[in-house]
Design a protein around this motif. Structure first.
Motif, PDB file in Angstrom:
ATOM      1  N   ARG A   1      -1.858   3.048   7.585  1.00 51.91           N
ATOM      2  CA  ARG A   1      -1.260   2.006   8.433  1.00 51.91           C
ATOM      3  C   ARG A   1      -2.301   1.376   9.348  1.00 51.91           C
ATOM      4  O   ARG A   1      -2.327   0.159   9.528  1.00 51.91           O
ATOM      5  CB  ARG A   1      -0.137   2.600   9.280  1.00 51.91           C
ATOM      6  CG  ARG A   1       1.115   2.879   8.514  1.00 51.91           C
ATOM      7  CD  ARG A   1       2.233   3.359   9.439  1.00 51.91           C
ATOM      8  NE  ARG A   1       3.385   3.730   8.647  1.00 51.91           N
ATOM      9  CZ  ARG A   1       3.824   4.983   8.520  1.00 51.91           C
ATOM     10  NH1 ARG A   1       3.229   5.970   9.130  1.00 51.91           N
ATOM     11  NH2 ARG A   1       4.873   5.231   7.761  1.00 51.91           N
ATOM     12  N   GLU A   2      -3.164   2.193   9.922  1.00 52.02           N
ATOM     13  CA  GLU A   2      -4.203   1.687  10.823  1.00 52.02           C
ATOM     14  C   GLU A   2      -5.194   0.799  10.072  1.00 52.02           C
ATOM     15  O   GLU A   2      -5.576  -0.273  10.549  1.00 52.02           O
ATOM     16  CB  GLU A   2      -4.936   2.858  11.488  1.00 52.02           C
ATOM     17  CG  GLU A   2      -5.891   2.453  12.568  1.00 52.02           C
ATOM     18  CD  GLU A   2      -5.224   1.767  13.753  1.00 52.02           C
ATOM     19  OE1 GLU A   2      -5.881   0.916  14.379  1.00 52.02           O
ATOM     20  OE2 GLU A   2      -4.052   2.072  14.054  1.00 52.02           O
TER      21      GLU A   2
ATOM     22  N   GLU B   1       4.691  -1.420   3.062  1.00 56.77           N
ATOM     23  CA  GLU B   1       4.513   0.011   2.751  1.00 56.77           C
ATOM     24  C   GLU B   1       5.393   0.393   1.573  1.00 56.77           C
ATOM     25  O   GLU B   1       6.517  -0.081   1.454  1.00 56.77           O
ATOM     26  CB  GLU B   1       4.943   0.873   3.940  1.00 56.77           C
ATOM     27  CG  GLU B   1       4.097   0.777   5.143  1.00 56.77           C
ATOM     28  CD  GLU B   1       4.574   1.726   6.245  1.00 56.77           C
ATOM     29  OE1 GLU B   1       5.597   2.424   6.077  1.00 56.77           O
ATOM     30  OE2 GLU B   1       3.914   1.761   7.282  1.00 56.77           O
TER      31      GLU B   1
ATOM     32  N   PRO C   1       2.220   5.676   2.848  1.00 57.64           N
ATOM     33  CA  PRO C   1       2.242   5.138   4.207  1.00 57.64           C
ATOM     34  C   PRO C   1       1.884   6.193   5.259  1.00 57.64           C
ATOM     35  O   PRO C   1       2.722   6.630   6.038  1.00 57.64           O
ATOM     36  CB  PRO C   1       3.685   4.647   4.366  1.00 57.64           C
ATOM     37  CG  PRO C   1       4.472   5.534   3.469  1.00 57.64           C
ATOM     38  CD  PRO C   1       3.568   5.866   2.310  1.00 57.64           C
ATOM     39  N   THR C   2       0.634   6.595   5.270  1.00 57.04           N
ATOM     40  CA  THR C   2       0.149   7.578   6.242  1.00 57.04           C
ATOM     41  C   THR C   2      -0.323   6.852   7.498  1.00 57.04           C
ATOM     42  O   THR C   2      -0.573   5.645   7.464  1.00 57.04           O
ATOM     43  CB  THR C   2      -1.024   8.386   5.664  1.00 57.04           C
ATOM     44  OG1 THR C   2      -2.099   7.478   5.379  1.00 57.04           O
ATOM     45  CG2 THR C   2      -0.621   9.121   4.387  1.00 57.04           C
ATOM     46  N   PRO C   3      -0.472   7.556   8.605  1.00 53.81           N
ATOM     47  CA  PRO C   3      -0.987   6.897   9.824  1.00 53.81           C
ATOM     48  C   PRO C   3      -2.357   6.248   9.607  1.00 53.81           C
ATOM     49  O   PRO C   3      -2.602   5.141  10.096  1.00 53.81           O
ATOM     50  CB  PRO C   3      -1.067   8.042  10.837  1.00 53.81           C
ATOM     51  CG  PRO C   3      -0.020   9.017  10.386  1.00 53.81           C
ATOM     52  CD  PRO C   3      -0.036   8.932   8.876  1.00 53.81           C
TER      53      PRO C   3
ATOM     54  N   LYS D   1      -3.466  -2.469   9.201  1.00 58.37           N
ATOM     55  CA  LYS D   1      -3.291  -3.274  10.415  1.00 58.37           C
ATOM     56  C   LYS D   1      -4.584  -4.016  10.731  1.00 58.37           C
ATOM     57  O   LYS D   1      -4.578  -5.211  11.027  1.00 58.37           O
ATOM     58  CB  LYS D   1      -2.894  -2.371  11.581  1.00 58.37           C
ATOM     59  CG  LYS D   1      -2.708  -3.090  12.889  1.00 58.37           C
ATOM     60  CD  LYS D   1      -2.337  -2.108  13.974  1.00 58.37           C
ATOM     61  CE  LYS D   1      -2.419  -2.751  15.339  1.00 58.37           C
ATOM     62  NZ  LYS D   1      -2.254  -1.769  16.407  1.00 58.37           N
TER      63      LYS D   1
ATOM     64  N   TYR E   1       0.822  -1.206   0.000  1.00 63.31           N
ATOM     65  CA  TYR E   1       0.000   0.000   0.000  1.00 63.31           C
ATOM     66  C   TYR E   1       0.855   1.255   0.000  1.00 63.31           C
ATOM     67  O   TYR E   1       2.015   1.253   0.388  1.00 63.31           O
ATOM     68  CB  TYR E   1      -0.972   0.006   1.181  1.00 63.31           C
ATOM     69  CG  TYR E   1      -0.324   0.096   2.548  1.00 63.31           C
ATOM     70  CD1 TYR E   1      -0.174   1.326   3.183  1.00 63.31           C
ATOM     71  CD2 TYR E   1       0.121  -1.037   3.194  1.00 63.31           C
ATOM     72  CE1 TYR E   1       0.416   1.411   4.438  1.00 63.31           C
ATOM     73  CE2 TYR E   1       0.699  -0.963   4.447  1.00 63.31           C
ATOM     74  CZ  TYR E   1       0.846   0.267   5.065  1.00 63.31           C
ATOM     75  OH  TYR E   1       1.442   0.353   6.306  1.00 63.31           O
ATOM     76  N   THR E   2       0.232   2.310  -0.490  1.00 62.55           N
ATOM     77  CA  THR E   2       0.854   3.618  -0.527  1.00 62.55           C
ATOM     78  C   THR E   2      -0.235   4.677  -0.486  1.00 62.55           C
ATOM     79  O   THR E   2      -1.355   4.388  -0.909  1.00 62.55           O
ATOM     80  CB  THR E   2       1.738   3.777  -1.797  1.00 62.55           C
ATOM     81  OG1 THR E   2       2.523   4.954  -1.677  1.00 62.55           O
ATOM     82  CG2 THR E   2       0.925   3.855  -3.066  1.00 62.55           C
TER      83      THR E   2
ATOM     84  N   THR F   1       1.811  -7.318   4.898  1.00 65.79           N
ATOM     85  CA  THR F   1       1.579  -5.986   4.346  1.00 65.79           C
ATOM     86  C   THR F   1       2.920  -5.285   4.190  1.00 65.79           C
ATOM     87  O   THR F   1       3.822  -5.454   5.015  1.00 65.79           O
ATOM     88  CB  THR F   1       0.650  -5.145   5.239  1.00 65.79           C
ATOM     89  OG1 THR F   1       1.212  -5.015   6.534  1.00 65.79           O
ATOM     90  CG2 THR F   1      -0.725  -5.768   5.341  1.00 65.79           C
TER      91      THR F   1
END
Length: 111
Positions: free
Chosen positions: A45-46, A64, A40-42, A49, A37-38, A62
């Motif tokens: 990421r959440e 980034e 990689p923002t908070p 996750k 994924y891109t 996963t």
């Protein structure tokens, strides 16, 4: 030429799918499956996750990527078990497969 091209590539409209219980997921299909994924923002990421660990016992792999170009390069190296997710904003994303882009069903404008 424009009319001919528009006839060759018509807009795709995906119909609504009714809510259906699909049963349990066969997790063995997802062994060694990679979701890149891109950006990689908070928030990204959440979300990733939650996707990896809340929905699958062993979790998905996963990865980034800093840019869409890096994500695309990775998809060429691992074409059979890789899918990319490009987050456009906090509410929308596109799925990227080795040979195509999955468009949102609400995407209706011309390319």
């Amino acid at each position: 030429w424009l009319i001919l091209m528009s006839m060759m590539h018509p807009h795709r409209k995906y119909d609504e799918v009714a809510n259906t219980d699909l049963g349990s997921l066969d997790a063995s299909v997802l062994v060694n499956f990679v979701v890149g994924y891109t950006p990689p923002t908070p928030a990204a990421r959440e979300i990733m996750k939650k996707v990896a660990f809340d929905n699958f016992e062993d979790g998905l792999i996963t990865e980034e990527y800093l840019s869409e170009e890096e994500l695309e390069e990775a998809s060429f190296l691992k074409p059979s078990n890789f899918v990319g997710v490009v987050f456009k904003d906090s509410m929308s994303y596109q799925l990227r497969f080795h040979d195509s882009i999955a468009m949102s069903s609400i995407y209706m404008e011309s390319r």
